[in-house]
Design a protein around this motif. Sequence first.
Motif, PDB file in Angstrom:
ATOM      1  N   ALA A  18      41.856  23.956   7.844  1.00 24.31           N
ATOM      2  CA  ALA A  18      42.145  25.279   7.280  1.00 24.31           C
ATOM      3  C   ALA A  18      41.233  26.339   7.897  1.00 24.31           C
ATOM      4  O   ALA A  18      41.679  27.456   8.197  1.00 24.31           O
ATOM      5  N   ALA A  19      39.967  25.992   8.112  1.00 28.42           N
ATOM      6  CA  ALA A  19      39.025  26.951   8.715  1.00 28.42           C
ATOM      7  C   ALA A  19      39.476  27.310  10.123  1.00 28.42           C
ATOM      8  O   ALA A  19      39.454  28.487  10.517  1.00 28.42           O
ATOM      9  N   ALA A  20      39.906  26.314  10.889  1.00 27.39           N
ATOM     10  CA  ALA A  20      40.314  26.552  12.278  1.00 27.39           C
ATOM     11  C   ALA A  20      41.566  27.417  12.329  1.00 27.39           C
ATOM     12  O   ALA A  20      41.671  28.338  13.153  1.00 27.39           O
ATOM     13  N   LEU A  21      42.525  27.146  11.448  1.00 26.70           N
ATOM     14  CA  LEU A  21      43.749  27.952  11.420  1.00 26.70           C
ATOM     15  C   LEU A  21      43.422  29.394  11.037  1.00 26.70           C
ATOM     16  O   LEU A  21      43.909  30.342  11.663  1.00 26.70           O
ATOM     17  N   ALA A  22      42.567  29.555  10.028  1.00 28.33           N
ATOM     18  CA  ALA A  22      42.200  30.910   9.581  1.00 28.33           C
ATOM     19  C   ALA A  22      41.476  31.655  10.693  1.00 28.33           C
ATOM     20  O   ALA A  22      41.728  32.848  10.930  1.00 28.33           O
ATOM     21  N   SER A  23      40.603  30.954  11.386  1.00 26.28           N
ATOM     22  CA  SER A  23      39.830  31.589  12.450  1.00 26.28           C
ATOM     23  C   SER A  23      40.745  32.007  13.603  1.00 26.28           C
ATOM     24  O   SER A  23      40.688  33.153  14.079  1.00 26.28           O
ATOM     25  N   ALA A  24      41.583  31.091  14.064  1.00 29.28           N
ATOM     26  CA  ALA A  24      42.470  31.398  15.188  1.00 29.28           C
ATOM     27  C   ALA A  24      43.447  32.517  14.819  1.00 29.28           C
ATOM     28  O   ALA A  24      43.715  33.422  15.615  1.00 29.28           O
ATOM     29  N   ARG A  25      43.962  32.476  13.615  1.00 28.26           N
ATOM     30  CA  ARG A  25      44.908  33.515  13.180  1.00 28.26           C
ATOM     31  C   ARG A  25      44.220  34.860  13.017  1.00 28.26           C
ATOM     32  O   ARG A  25      44.870  35.908  13.101  1.00 28.26           O
ATOM     33  N   GLY A  26      42.916  34.817  12.767  1.00 34.94           N
ATOM     34  CA  GLY A  26      42.152  36.061  12.657  1.00 34.94           C
ATOM     35  C   GLY A  26      41.807  36.649  14.019  1.00 34.94           C
ATOM     36  O   GLY A  26      41.109  37.660  14.106  1.00 34.94           O
ATOM     37  N   GLY A  27      42.240  35.995  15.096  1.00 37.05           N
ATOM     38  CA  GLY A  27      42.050  36.552  16.430  1.00 37.05           C
ATOM     39  C   GLY A  27      40.846  35.999  17.182  1.00 37.05           C
ATOM     40  O   GLY A  27      40.549  36.441  18.289  1.00 37.05           O
ATOM     41  N   ALA A  28      40.139  35.045  16.603  1.00 40.22           N
ATOM     42  CA  ALA A  28      38.952  34.497  17.271  1.00 40.22           C
ATOM     43  C   ALA A  28      39.338  33.318  18.170  1.00 40.22           C
ATOM     44  O   ALA A  28      40.153  32.483  17.778  1.00 40.22           O
ATOM     45  N   ARG A  29      38.718  33.272  19.355  1.00 37.00           N
ATOM     46  CA  ARG A  29      38.869  32.073  20.186  1.00 37.00           C
ATOM     47  C   ARG A  29      38.122  30.953  19.450  1.00 37.00           C
ATOM     48  O   ARG A  29      36.929  31.077  19.165  1.00 37.00           O
ATOM     49  N   THR A  30      38.831  29.885  19.138  1.00 41.02           N
ATOM     50  CA  THR A  30      38.299  28.889  18.204  1.00 41.02           C
ATOM     51  C   THR A  30      38.321  27.489  18.808  1.00 41.02           C
ATOM     52  O   THR A  30      39.313  27.095  19.433  1.00 41.02           O
ATOM     53  N   LEU A  31      37.215  26.769  18.639  1.00 36.36           N
ATOM     54  CA  LEU A  31      37.161  25.345  19.006  1.00 36.36           C
ATOM     55  C   LEU A  31      37.067  24.533  17.719  1.00 36.36           C
ATOM     56  O   LEU A  31      36.262  24.857  16.844  1.00 36.36           O
ATOM     57  N   LEU A  32      37.886  23.486  17.630  1.00 29.93           N
ATOM     58  CA  LEU A  32      37.800  22.579  16.474  1.00 29.93           C
ATOM     59  C   LEU A  32      37.412  21.197  16.982  1.00 29.93           C
ATOM     60  O   LEU A  32      38.130  20.589  17.770  1.00 29.93           O
ATOM     61  N   LEU A  33      36.242  20.728  16.520  1.00 34.64           N
ATOM     62  CA  LEU A  33      35.695  19.450  16.979  1.00 34.64           C
ATOM     63  C   LEU A  33      35.932  18.370  15.925  1.00 34.64           C
ATOM     64  O   LEU A  33      35.615  18.559  14.757  1.00 34.64           O
ATOM     65  N   GLU A  34      36.467  17.233  16.369  1.00 41.07           N
ATOM     66  CA  GLU A  34      36.750  16.135  15.439  1.00 41.07           C
ATOM     67  C   GLU A  34      36.319  14.815  16.075  1.00 41.07           C
ATOM     68  O   GLU A  34      36.614  14.558  17.226  1.00 41.07           O
ATOM     69  N   ARG A  35      35.631  13.978  15.299  1.00 39.80           N
ATOM     70  CA  ARG A  35      35.133  12.735  15.907  1.00 39.80           C
ATOM     71  C   ARG A  35      36.164  11.623  15.888  1.00 39.80           C
ATOM     72  O   ARG A  35      36.096  10.702  16.691  1.00 39.80           O
ATOM     73  N   GLN A  36      37.117  11.673  14.936  1.00 43.48           N
ATOM     74  CA  GLN A  36      38.214  10.710  14.981  1.00 43.48           C
ATOM     75  C   GLN A  36      39.274  11.266  15.939  1.00 43.48           C
ATOM     76  O   GLN A  36      39.027  12.256  16.626  1.00 43.48           O
ATOM     77  N   THR A  37      40.443  10.673  15.953  1.00 41.57           N
ATOM     78  CA  THR A  37      41.468  11.165  16.866  1.00 41.57           C
ATOM     79  C   THR A  37      42.640  11.800  16.127  1.00 41.57           C
ATOM     80  O   THR A  37      43.619  12.196  16.742  1.00 41.57           O
ATOM     81  N   LYS A  38      42.543  11.872  14.788  1.00 36.31           N
ATOM     82  CA  LYS A  38      43.555  12.579  13.997  1.00 36.31           C
ATOM     83  C   LYS A  38      42.861  13.674  13.196  1.00 36.31           C
ATOM     84  O   LYS A  38      41.754  13.472  12.704  1.00 36.31           O
ATOM     85  N   LEU A  39      43.542  14.791  13.001  1.00 32.63           N
ATOM     86  CA  LEU A  39      43.056  15.787  12.051  1.00 32.63           C
ATOM     87  C   LEU A  39      43.493  15.346  10.654  1.00 32.63           C
ATOM     88  O   LEU A  39      44.371  14.506  10.498  1.00 32.63           O
ATOM     89  N   GLY A  40      42.883  15.958   9.630  1.00 36.73           N
ATOM     90  CA  GLY A  40      43.267  15.623   8.261  1.00 36.73           C
ATOM     91  C   GLY A  40      42.199  14.816   7.519  1.00 36.73           C
ATOM     92  O   GLY A  40      42.298  14.624   6.310  1.00 36.73           O
TER      93      GLY A  40
END
Lengths: 404, 84
Positions: A18-40
């Motif tokens: 949710a943070a990544a979607l909000a950030s990207a939609r707000g116009g920020a270039r956004t990186l989302l880092l995840e240690r597993q291979t699925k989001l959620g």
Amino acid sequence: MTLEADVIIAGGGSAGLAAALASARGGARTLLLERQTKLGGMGTNALVHTFCGLFHPDVSLPWAWLNAGIPVEIGQAMMERTGQSAPDLMGKVYVLRQHPSLYAQIADELCAAESNLTILTGSEWTDLHRDGNRWQLDIMTRGAKRQLKGKALVDTTGDATGARLLNPEWCQQTESARLYRPAYICAFHGMTGTHDDGWRLQIGAMIVRAIRDGKLPPEAMGAGFRDSPFAGETFLTVDLEAGQGEWDPFDPVKRARVEREGREVALALWSFLRAEHADFKNCPPPMLPTKAGIRETARYIGDYVITGDDLGLSRRFEDEVALAGWPMEKRENARGPKFRFFDEPKPGGIPARCLFRQDVPGLYFAGRCLSADHEALASLRVMGTCMATGEAAGKLAVDFASRC
Amino acid sequence: MPDISPNAVIALIVEHQIVETDVPLTPESDLFASGLDSLAMMQLMLHLERQFGVRISPGEMTRNHFASATVLARWLSHPNRSAT
């Protein structure tokens, strides 16, 4: 190699998504880092199959969404894909059954639609530095090191990883004996029959009797079953003692032991029920999760620490950014939850001050590692609420980055 | 046939901390409203069997039978109820 962005989100569970979607939609270039291979997060990797915290807590009224925005977007997508038109009324709460595979799919599609958003998976966050007015995260992808640089950082790891890397005084952790226990969840397929409350009680009684007779390990005591929205599939959930006072979620040997215990009890239950109960007769071995469901580790100490009493009194705040509606579901042992319901069925506010510390500009936290006491966490840790606090933290981070 | 009183059931619930409640239990208290959940019901089943020498089959584990101490005691003491 360095990747630069306006906002970095560390951890791609419900809050980070949710943070990544909000950030990207707000116009920020956004990186989302995840240690597993699925989001959620827990909703995909640990097979947690109910969205809690999405709905208004007053069950004397028709169900209603509690937080507008991304929680509703994800909740509605899940209802459509699972063919549900309403949440389930479970005792004194509304819950939405969700499917882990569909949650991963929804997360993929929502993220793919955002051109500002880059997803990085399979990578561990290994260090955190302050470089001028930028955050620098060191990450490691199977031996390949990289740096991520960003103006704002949102820690949605669930474990306050940023604080633990840079300044442990920014976080706190409840003593081992009281940490909420991990849950081990697996999926049974090929089930027959209907599985209502009466069925669950009968299965429970069979299991208890088998434990007493030495046919099942004592860890099977807390086993519970809930049907998936799809026919033939039922999820088994077992709370694990995890060594009680010895439990340390940051000790890899103990983590391994908990995972092994989970597998042992799940497969013992499968063997037993397959032999003893007609509904399980055709079940192949259950599908195991990527990992046990972790309920509590470390969390930040923000400018405000929201308490169980704040929630119990449905307290509201001038600077609230999300609402909580799930009861405090305390699981300090594997003998079942102890609920503290809000005194009145009214939502409680979550102040923005639970998502940052003024003395660390540009750092935000949400989800399971927001600033809350042990009791409040028992409500705020659930996925629906994590989506709401994650979205709020993403918006705060965009706002900060735009002022840099 | 065991003769089980509601107060004996309450004593058992209190002794083994089956439910945690601020209000003292009476024979008519709604056990589920007092915090009896499915896991606590299982624990209570085992204690009832041990204490009173009754046998409760999985099929008999229904919310109707566990509604209150009075209901539970009356059901367990019923002459037509099989003791095995």
